[in-house]
Design a protein around this motif. Structure first.
Motif, PDB file in Angstrom:
ATOM      1  N   SER A 197      45.343   1.399 106.060  1.00  0.00           N
ATOM      2  CA  SER A 197      44.369   0.279 106.499  1.00  0.00           C
ATOM      3  C   SER A 197      45.270  -0.745 107.140  1.00  0.00           C
ATOM      4  N   THR A 198      46.576  -0.859 106.993  1.00  0.00           N
ATOM      5  CA  THR A 198      47.358  -2.253 107.771  1.00  0.00           C
ATOM      6  C   THR A 198      48.223  -1.824 108.922  1.00  0.00           C
ATOM      7  N   ASP A 199      48.697  -0.274 108.777  1.00  0.00           N
ATOM      8  CA  ASP A 199      49.762  -0.056 109.726  1.00  0.00           C
ATOM      9  C   ASP A 199      49.250   0.871 110.947  1.00  0.00           C
ATOM     10  N   ALA A 200      47.847   1.429 110.711  1.00  0.00           N
ATOM     11  CA  ALA A 200      47.523   2.091 111.943  1.00  0.00           C
ATOM     12  C   ALA A 200      46.643   1.409 112.726  1.00  0.00           C
ATOM     13  N   PRO A 201      46.559   1.620 114.245  1.00  0.00           N
ATOM     14  CA  PRO A 201      46.091   0.649 115.323  1.00  0.00           C
ATOM     15  C   PRO A 201      44.550   0.528 114.788  1.00  0.00           C
ATOM     16  N   SER A 202      43.935  -0.553 114.795  1.00  0.00           N
ATOM     17  CA  SER A 202      42.761  -0.928 114.486  1.00  0.00           C
ATOM     18  C   SER A 202      42.042  -2.013 115.637  1.00  0.00           C
ATOM     19  N   ALA A 203      42.772  -2.457 116.619  1.00  0.00           N
ATOM     20  CA  ALA A 203      41.970  -3.149 117.409  1.00  0.00           C
ATOM     21  C   ALA A 203      41.619  -4.617 116.933  1.00  0.00           C
ATOM     22  N   ASP A 204      40.329  -4.782 117.510  1.00  0.00           N
ATOM     23  CA  ASP A 204      39.670  -6.205 116.952  1.00  0.00           C
ATOM     24  C   ASP A 204      38.613  -5.936 115.872  1.00  0.00           C
ATOM     25  N   LEU A 205      38.770  -4.652 115.147  1.00  0.00           N
ATOM     26  CA  LEU A 205      37.931  -4.211 114.021  1.00  0.00           C
ATOM     27  C   LEU A 205      38.138  -5.237 112.862  1.00  0.00           C
ATOM     28  N   GLU A 206      37.306  -5.185 112.016  1.00  0.00           N
ATOM     29  CA  GLU A 206      37.586  -5.925 110.697  1.00  0.00           C
ATOM     30  C   GLU A 206      37.996  -4.725 109.890  1.00  0.00           C
ATOM     31  N   THR A 207      39.364  -4.972 109.370  1.00  0.00           N
ATOM     32  CA  THR A 207      39.841  -3.712 108.750  1.00  0.00           C
ATOM     33  C   THR A 207      40.413  -4.472 107.265  1.00  0.00           C
ATOM     34  N   ASP A 208      39.687  -3.867 106.298  1.00  0.00           N
ATOM     35  CA  ASP A 208      39.834  -4.374 104.869  1.00  0.00           C
ATOM     36  C   ASP A 208      41.212  -3.886 104.452  1.00  0.00           C
ATOM     37  N   GLU A 209      42.150  -4.404 103.670  1.00  0.00           N
ATOM     38  CA  GLU A 209      43.382  -4.014 103.359  1.00  0.00           C
ATOM     39  C   GLU A 209      42.778  -3.285 101.932  1.00  0.00           C
ATOM     40  N   GLU A 210      43.097  -1.987 101.970  1.00  0.00           N
ATOM     41  CA  GLU A 210      42.677  -1.013 100.847  1.00  0.00           C
ATOM     42  C   GLU A 210      43.882  -1.226  99.813  1.00  0.00           C
ATOM     43  N   VAL A 211      43.447  -1.070  98.658  1.00  0.00           N
ATOM     44  CA  VAL A 211      44.375  -0.966  97.226  1.00  0.00           C
ATOM     45  C   VAL A 211      44.254   0.364  97.009  1.00  0.00           C
ATOM     46  N   TRP A 212      45.183   1.133  96.798  1.00  0.00           N
ATOM     47  CA  TRP A 212      45.190   2.321  96.233  1.00  0.00           C
ATOM     48  C   TRP A 212      46.220   2.541  95.274  1.00  0.00           C
ATOM     49  N   ASP A 213      45.766   3.045  94.085  1.00  0.00           N
ATOM     50  CA  ASP A 213      46.508   3.232  93.016  1.00  0.00           C
ATOM     51  C   ASP A 213      46.535   4.616  92.439  1.00  0.00           C
ATOM     52  N   ALA A 214      47.009   4.809  91.118  1.00  0.00           N
ATOM     53  CA  ALA A 214      46.720   6.393  90.751  1.00  0.00           C
ATOM     54  C   ALA A 214      45.478   6.519  90.589  1.00  0.00           C
ATOM     55  N   GLU A 215      44.756   5.779  89.892  1.00  0.00           N
ATOM     56  CA  GLU A 215      43.414   6.037  89.591  1.00  0.00           C
ATOM     57  C   GLU A 215      42.482   6.716  90.701  1.00  0.00           C
ATOM     58  N   ARG A 216      42.766   5.601  91.916  1.00  0.00           N
ATOM     59  CA  ARG A 216      41.609   5.910  92.997  1.00  0.00           C
ATOM     60  C   ARG A 216      42.370   7.104  93.582  1.00  0.00           C
ATOM     61  N   LEU A 217      43.528   7.540  93.721  1.00  0.00           N
ATOM     62  CA  LEU A 217      44.035   8.613  94.463  1.00  0.00           C
ATOM     63  C   LEU A 217      43.551  10.007  93.628  1.00  0.00           C
ATOM     64  N   ILE A 218      43.833   9.709  92.186  1.00  0.00           N
ATOM     65  CA  ILE A 218      43.180  11.061  91.601  1.00  0.00           C
ATOM     66  C   ILE A 218      41.840  11.307  91.720  1.00  0.00           C
ATOM     67  N   GLU A 219      41.052  10.196  91.677  1.00  0.00           N
ATOM     68  CA  GLU A 219      39.749  10.253  91.777  1.00  0.00           C
ATOM     69  C   GLU A 219      39.177  10.890  93.230  1.00  0.00           C
ATOM     70  N   SER A 220      39.892  10.561  94.236  1.00  0.00           N
ATOM     71  CA  SER A 220      39.567  10.782  95.650  1.00  0.00           C
ATOM     72  C   SER A 220      40.116  12.560  95.639  1.00  0.00           C
ATOM     73  N   GLU A 221      40.972  12.820  94.906  1.00  0.00           N
ATOM     74  CA  GLU A 221      41.409  14.314  94.917  1.00  0.00           C
ATOM     75  C   GLU A 221      40.526  14.974  94.141  1.00  0.00           C
ATOM     76  N   ARG A 222      39.995  14.482  93.199  1.00  0.00           N
ATOM     77  CA  ARG A 222      38.846  15.008  92.262  1.00  0.00           C
ATOM     78  C   ARG A 222      37.595  15.300  93.111  1.00  0.00           C
ATOM     79  N   ARG A 223      37.109  14.524  94.153  1.00  0.00           N
ATOM     80  CA  ARG A 223      36.047  14.859  95.077  1.00  0.00           C
ATOM     81  C   ARG A 223      36.572  16.002  96.007  1.00  0.00           C
ATOM     82  N   VAL A 224      37.836  16.169  96.504  1.00  0.00           N
ATOM     83  CA  VAL A 224      38.314  17.273  97.466  1.00  0.00           C
ATOM     84  C   VAL A 224      37.686  18.367  96.592  1.00  0.00           C
TER      85      VAL A 224
END
Length: 362
Positions: free
Chosen positions: A227-254
């Motif tokens: 969310s911070t290092d990829a090119p995003s032009a002048d879009l509003e880009t929120d800095e995302e916070v990923w921790d173990a809980e968010r990662l594990i939940e995203s993998e459960r959805r996959v």
């Protein structure tokens, strides 16, 4: 409760079922069918099709965002949908919205009638910016350039609709395809060997989701930096916070979607830090198109051909994971020349373009 739009057209809030095969899931299953039909009409391709089982986890609200879904009907027939995501990142000003209508009902003022409801929902959640990503049909006519100066999209019905409603084209993504054949494999082998010369302080590691415990922290950090290092032009880009809980939940959805993901990463040997990664993803059909999702080299590790290293290694190993998948699709910002150069060297060719649009609410 339905919301009247134009003569015969109406907007209906959708309550998601607990399961895609539940007794009350008929409307949701119809939504999935219509969604696929709209994307096929717009792109002329089928690789974005999702089963109801795969679509449901995407549309559920979650800890990091609220998602609202409406169906659009004309004379009782479902012809499209509206989806709005409200990110929960601290200080976010953004609502991410899409109005997706079957081209057969374009030109009737339905999208225009929906727009005030989108804006009202955004304001209800204290959002002052609406952003939209839309892939447009190929066209030989006039083009509209992004404000970045990199890339363009057709100046067609879609673009005119968004401009008329106050959106500006901030960024363009190139949609590229690679045919996976013997020639592509040979190119990837050569490019990987070339990358190894400049990346001797790094090793390649791979895993299939779920992520092994020893890599969860490092992988979550890489996902945060997308969310911070990829090119995003002048879009509003929120800095995302990923921790173990968010990662594990995203993998459960996959897993719930019936999909598999292989992560290929470059690890700095001396520090053990994960410095780059790419993801390859496929659904339950082993012969379907493979999607390359997040790919990133951390800024502090650039200049060592790590992007080339992980992308080529991922492709070569993927031929053993999904040997019947004969093509790969990826999306990259047009100003991301380093990544586009890697894709072009591997044999990816442009097949379409996606616009990233932004509207400031007054």
């Amino acid at each position: 409760m339905s919301i009247p739009l134009t003569a015969g057209a109406s907007l209906h809030p959708l309550v998601l079922p607990a399961r895609a095969d539940a007794a009350d899931a008929a409307e949701f299953r119809e939504l999935a069918r219509v969604r696929n039909a709209v994307y096929r009409e717009l792109t002329g391709r089928t690789e974005q099709d999702l089963t109801p089982e795969a679509l449901l986890p995407i549309l559920r609200s979650r800890k990091e965002r609220t998602t609202a879904v409406w169906t659009v009907r004309v004379g009782g027939e479902m012809v499209g949908r509206t989806v709005i995501d409200i990110p929960h990142e601290e200080g976010s000003r953004v609502a991410i919205a899409s109005i997706e209508l079957h081209p057969g009902v374009w030109g009737r003022g339905i999208g225009t009638a929906i727009m005030p409801h989108v804006e009202a929902f955004a304001r209800l959640h204290d959002r002052t910016v609406i952003q939209n990503w839309t892939e447009q049909p190929a066209s030989a006519g006039p083009r509209l350039r992004a404000r970045t100066g990199f890339g363009s999209v057709p100046d067609d019905h879609v673009a005119r609709f968004l401009i008329r409603h106050g959106f500006s084209l901030e960024q363009v993504y190139r949609v590229s395809r690679l045919d996976v054949n013997a020639e592509a494999v040979h190119r990837a082998e050569e490019l990987r060997e070339g990358a190894r010369v400049l990346s001797q302080d790094y090793r390649v590691i791979r895993w299939m989701l779920p992520t092994p415990t020893e890599h969860i922290e490092g992988y979550a950090w890489l996902k945060s930096r997308m969310s911070t290092d990829a090119p995003s032009a002048d879009l509003e880009t929120d800095e995302e916070v990923w921790d173990a809980e968010r990662l594990i939940e995203s993998e459960r959805r996959v897993a719930e979607m019936g999909q598999i993901i292989q992560v290929t990463a470059a690890q700095h040997v001396r520090s053990g830090e994960l410095a780059a990664f790419t993801e390859l993803r496929i659904g339950p059909d082993p012969s379907a198109t493979t999607h390359q999702h997040d790919t990133l080299v951390l800024k502090e590790h650039r200049g060592h051909r790590l992007g080339q290293l992980v992308k080529c290694d991922a492709l070569l190993s993927w031929t053993g994971v999904a040997p019947d998948s004969r093509d790969v699709i990826t999306y990259n910002a047009e100003e991301n020349r380093p990544m586009l150069s890697i894709n072009e060297a591997m044999g990816f060719t442009a097949i379409a373009y996606e616009g990233a649009w932004k509207k400031e609410l007054s």
